[in-house]
Design a protein around this motif. Structure first.
Motif, PDB file in Angstrom:
ATOM      1  N   GLU A  36      55.526  42.733  28.335  1.00  0.00           N
ATOM      2  CA  GLU A  36      55.895  43.383  29.594  1.00  0.00           C
ATOM      3  C   GLU A  36      55.507  44.857  29.622  1.00  0.00           C
ATOM      4  OE1 GLU A  36      59.998  42.674  30.393  1.00  0.00           O
ATOM      5  OE2 GLU A  36      59.783  40.503  30.241  1.00  0.00           O
ATOM      6  N   HIS A  37      54.916  45.335  28.531  1.00  0.00           N
ATOM      7  CA  HIS A  37      54.565  46.750  28.442  1.00  0.00           C
ATOM      8  C   HIS A  37      53.266  46.893  27.645  1.00  0.00           C
ATOM      9  CE1 HIS A  37      55.363  51.040  28.450  1.00  0.00           C
ATOM     10  NE2 HIS A  37      55.074  51.064  27.162  1.00  0.00           N
ATOM     11  N   PHE A  38      52.370  47.750  28.128  1.00  0.00           N
ATOM     12  CA  PHE A  38      51.075  47.963  27.490  1.00  0.00           C
ATOM     13  C   PHE A  38      50.774  49.455  27.435  1.00  0.00           C
ATOM     14  CE2 PHE A  38      51.051  43.940  29.671  1.00  0.00           C
ATOM     15  CZ  PHE A  38      50.512  43.067  28.752  1.00  0.00           C
ATOM     16  N   MET A  39      49.916  49.838  26.497  1.00  0.00           N
ATOM     17  CA  MET A  39      49.437  51.212  26.400  1.00  0.00           C
ATOM     18  C   MET A  39      47.920  51.158  26.245  1.00  0.00           C
ATOM     19  SD  MET A  39      52.268  52.971  23.880  1.00  0.00           S
ATOM     20  CE  MET A  39      52.451  51.670  22.662  1.00  0.00           C
ATOM     21  N   ILE A  40      47.249  52.221  26.673  1.00  0.00           N
ATOM     22  CA  ILE A  40      45.795  52.321  26.546  1.00  0.00           C
ATOM     23  C   ILE A  40      45.482  53.479  25.607  1.00  0.00           C
ATOM     24  CG2 ILE A  40      43.630  52.831  27.754  1.00  0.00           C
ATOM     25  CD1 ILE A  40      44.675  50.156  28.516  1.00  0.00           C
ATOM     26  N   SER A  41      44.544  53.218  24.695  1.00  0.00           N
ATOM     27  CA  SER A  41      44.132  54.242  23.740  1.00  0.00           C
ATOM     28  C   SER A  41      42.616  54.410  23.806  1.00  0.00           C
ATOM     29  CB  SER A  41      44.540  53.801  22.329  1.00  0.00           C
ATOM     30  OG  SER A  41      43.902  54.599  21.370  1.00  0.00           O
ATOM     31  N   VAL A  42      42.179  55.644  23.647  1.00  0.00           N
ATOM     32  CA  VAL A  42      40.759  55.942  23.499  1.00  0.00           C
ATOM     33  C   VAL A  42      40.653  57.133  22.544  1.00  0.00           C
ATOM     34  CG1 VAL A  42      40.571  57.466  25.515  1.00  0.00           C
ATOM     35  CG2 VAL A  42      38.557  56.287  24.688  1.00  0.00           C
ATOM     36  N   ASP A  43      39.697  57.077  21.650  1.00  0.00           N
ATOM     37  CA  ASP A  43      39.484  58.115  20.647  1.00  0.00           C
ATOM     38  C   ASP A  43      40.746  58.348  19.815  1.00  0.00           C
ATOM     39  OD1 ASP A  43      37.840  59.812  19.277  1.00  0.00           O
ATOM     40  OD2 ASP A  43      38.178  61.521  20.608  1.00  0.00           O
ATOM     41  N   PHE A  54      49.285  43.195  32.442  1.00  0.00           N
ATOM     42  CA  PHE A  54      48.062  43.043  31.671  1.00  0.00           C
ATOM     43  C   PHE A  54      46.813  43.362  32.478  1.00  0.00           C
ATOM     44  CE2 PHE A  54      44.480  40.426  30.277  1.00  0.00           C
ATOM     45  CZ  PHE A  54      44.288  40.968  29.023  1.00  0.00           C
ATOM     46  N   SER A  55      46.762  42.918  33.722  1.00  0.00           N
ATOM     47  CA  SER A  55      45.541  43.124  34.508  1.00  0.00           C
ATOM     48  C   SER A  55      45.253  44.612  34.706  1.00  0.00           C
ATOM     49  CB  SER A  55      45.614  42.389  35.840  1.00  0.00           C
ATOM     50  OG  SER A  55      46.691  42.844  36.602  1.00  0.00           O
ATOM     51  N   ASP A  56      46.290  45.426  34.939  1.00  0.00           N
ATOM     52  CA  ASP A  56      46.070  46.869  35.065  1.00  0.00           C
ATOM     53  C   ASP A  56      45.579  47.468  33.751  1.00  0.00           C
ATOM     54  OD1 ASP A  56      46.851  46.796  37.707  1.00  0.00           O
ATOM     55  OD2 ASP A  56      48.846  47.640  37.355  1.00  0.00           O
ATOM     56  N   ALA A  57      46.166  47.037  32.647  1.00  0.00           N
ATOM     57  CA  ALA A  57      45.755  47.533  31.330  1.00  0.00           C
ATOM     58  C   ALA A  57      44.298  47.171  31.057  1.00  0.00           C
ATOM     59  CB  ALA A  57      46.662  46.969  30.244  1.00  0.00           C
ATOM     60  N   LEU A  59      41.881  46.450  33.261  1.00  0.00           N
ATOM     61  CA  LEU A  59      40.990  47.194  34.154  1.00  0.00           C
ATOM     62  C   LEU A  59      40.847  48.648  33.722  1.00  0.00           C
ATOM     63  CD1 LEU A  59      42.090  45.733  37.601  1.00  0.00           C
ATOM     64  CD2 LEU A  59      39.948  45.304  36.384  1.00  0.00           C
ATOM     65  N   LEU A  60      41.944  49.259  33.285  1.00  0.00           N
ATOM     66  CA  LEU A  60      41.869  50.641  32.807  1.00  0.00           C
ATOM     67  C   LEU A  60      41.015  50.748  31.544  1.00  0.00           C
ATOM     68  CD1 LEU A  60      45.529  51.828  33.413  1.00  0.00           C
ATOM     69  CD2 LEU A  60      43.473  52.736  34.485  1.00  0.00           C
ATOM     70  N   MET A  61      41.194  49.812  30.616  1.00  0.00           N
ATOM     71  CA  MET A  61      40.395  49.829  29.396  1.00  0.00           C
ATOM     72  C   MET A  61      38.910  49.674  29.724  1.00  0.00           C
ATOM     73  SD  MET A  61      39.908  47.135  26.314  1.00  0.00           S
ATOM     74  CE  MET A  61      39.003  46.136  27.454  1.00  0.00           C
ATOM     75  N   PHE A  62      38.590  48.729  30.579  1.00  0.00           N
ATOM     76  CA  PHE A  62      37.195  48.491  30.936  1.00  0.00           C
ATOM     77  C   PHE A  62      36.619  49.705  31.682  1.00  0.00           C
ATOM     78  CE2 PHE A  62      33.545  46.551  32.940  1.00  0.00           C
ATOM     79  CZ  PHE A  62      33.071  45.746  31.905  1.00  0.00           C
ATOM     80  N   GLY A  63      37.417  50.292  32.560  1.00  0.00           N
ATOM     81  CA  GLY A  63      36.981  51.486  33.284  1.00  0.00           C
ATOM     82  C   GLY A  63      36.689  52.655  32.366  1.00  0.00           C
ATOM     83  N   LEU A  64      37.441  52.785  31.277  1.00  0.00           N
ATOM     84  CA  LEU A  64      37.187  53.864  30.323  1.00  0.00           C
ATOM     85  C   LEU A  64      35.812  53.740  29.687  1.00  0.00           C
ATOM     86  CD1 LEU A  64      40.667  54.229  28.622  1.00  0.00           C
ATOM     87  CD2 LEU A  64      39.438  55.985  29.912  1.00  0.00           C
ATOM     88  N   TYR A  65      35.379  52.527  29.404  1.00  0.00           N
ATOM     89  CA  TYR A  65      34.037  52.352  28.851  1.00  0.00           C
ATOM     90  C   TYR A  65      32.989  52.924  29.800  1.00  0.00           C
ATOM     91  CZ  TYR A  65      35.219  49.407  24.855  1.00  0.00           C
ATOM     92  OH  TYR A  65      35.699  48.946  23.655  1.00  0.00           O
ATOM     93  N   TYR A  66      33.171  52.737  31.103  1.00  0.00           N
ATOM     94  CA  TYR A  66      32.185  53.207  32.068  1.00  0.00           C
ATOM     95  C   TYR A  66      32.358  54.667  32.429  1.00  0.00           C
ATOM     96  CZ  TYR A  66      29.337  49.259  32.592  1.00  0.00           C
ATOM     97  OH  TYR A  66      28.416  48.303  32.319  1.00  0.00           O
ATOM     98  N   CYS A  67      33.563  55.105  32.656  1.00  0.00           N
ATOM     99  CA  CYS A  67      33.775  56.511  33.029  1.00  0.00           C
ATOM    100  C   CYS A  67      33.370  57.469  31.913  1.00  0.00           C
ATOM    101  CB  CYS A  67      35.236  56.753  33.395  1.00  0.00           C
ATOM    102  SG  CYS A  67      35.716  55.934  34.916  1.00  0.00           S
ATOM    103  N   LEU A  68      33.626  57.069  30.668  1.00  0.00           N
ATOM    104  CA  LEU A  68      33.298  57.930  29.532  1.00  0.00           C
ATOM    105  C   LEU A  68      31.955  57.587  28.900  1.00  0.00           C
ATOM    106  CD1 LEU A  68      36.843  58.037  27.894  1.00  0.00           C
ATOM    107  CD2 LEU A  68      35.796  59.691  29.461  1.00  0.00           C
ATOM    108  N   ASN A  69      31.241  56.603  29.471  1.00  0.00           N
ATOM    109  CA  ASN A  69      29.921  56.171  29.009  1.00  0.00           C
ATOM    110  C   ASN A  69      29.931  55.832  27.508  1.00  0.00           C
ATOM    111  OD1 ASN A  69      27.263  55.461  29.368  1.00  0.00           O
ATOM    112  ND2 ASN A  69      26.498  57.519  28.968  1.00  0.00           N
TER     113      ASN A  69
END
Length: 125
Positions: A36-43, A54-57, A59-69
């Motif tokens: 019922e709870h998720f976190m997103i990590s990068v670097d 889950f769907s928001d998590a 989409l955010l993870m996938f978006g980070l790959y593109y926004c940060l190239n």
């Protein structure tokens, strides 16, 4: 792509040094399906610690790959490339974002084959 932690884990309590540098989803629970709870990590830093579905998590993870190239890690490359081309319809006929050596690679043959089979199935139905 997924890292499981205890349901009661807070972003400030989590040891981020065990995480990859690429974007990933931290699942607070035993399964992405039941959590019922998720976190997103990068670097190795938690950038969003309060995602409730889950769907928001995802989409955010996938978006980070593109926004940060960021290139896809080799271990997840085929999966993420398939989702990129078939689900999100991003660059369906161009090269790959999978990290492999120093030069840009063409599309993964497994992804091409699966896309072709899905297209054949859709046209027949």
């Amino acid at each position: 792509m997924f890292h499981m932690v205890d349901v009661t884990c807070l972003p400030s309590e989590f040891d981020c040094t065990k995480l990859p540098r690429t974007p990933c989803i931290i699942v607070c629970g035993s399964s992405p399906v039941t959590a019922e709870h998720f976190m997103i990590s990068v670097d190795q830093t938690i950038v969003n610690g309060s995602i409730t579905n889950f769907s928001d998590a995802f989409l955010l993870m996938f978006g980070l790959y593109y926004c940060l190239n960021i290139s896809y890690p080799a271990a997840l490359g085929t999966t993420l490339e398939f989702l990129q081309r078939c689900l999100f319809k991003i660059n369906p006929d161009k090269g790959s974002k999978v990290e492999r050596g120093s030069r840009k690679q063409a599309m993964n043959p497994k992804v091409l084959s699966m896309i072709s089979r899905i297209a054949d199935f859709e046209w027949r139905e």
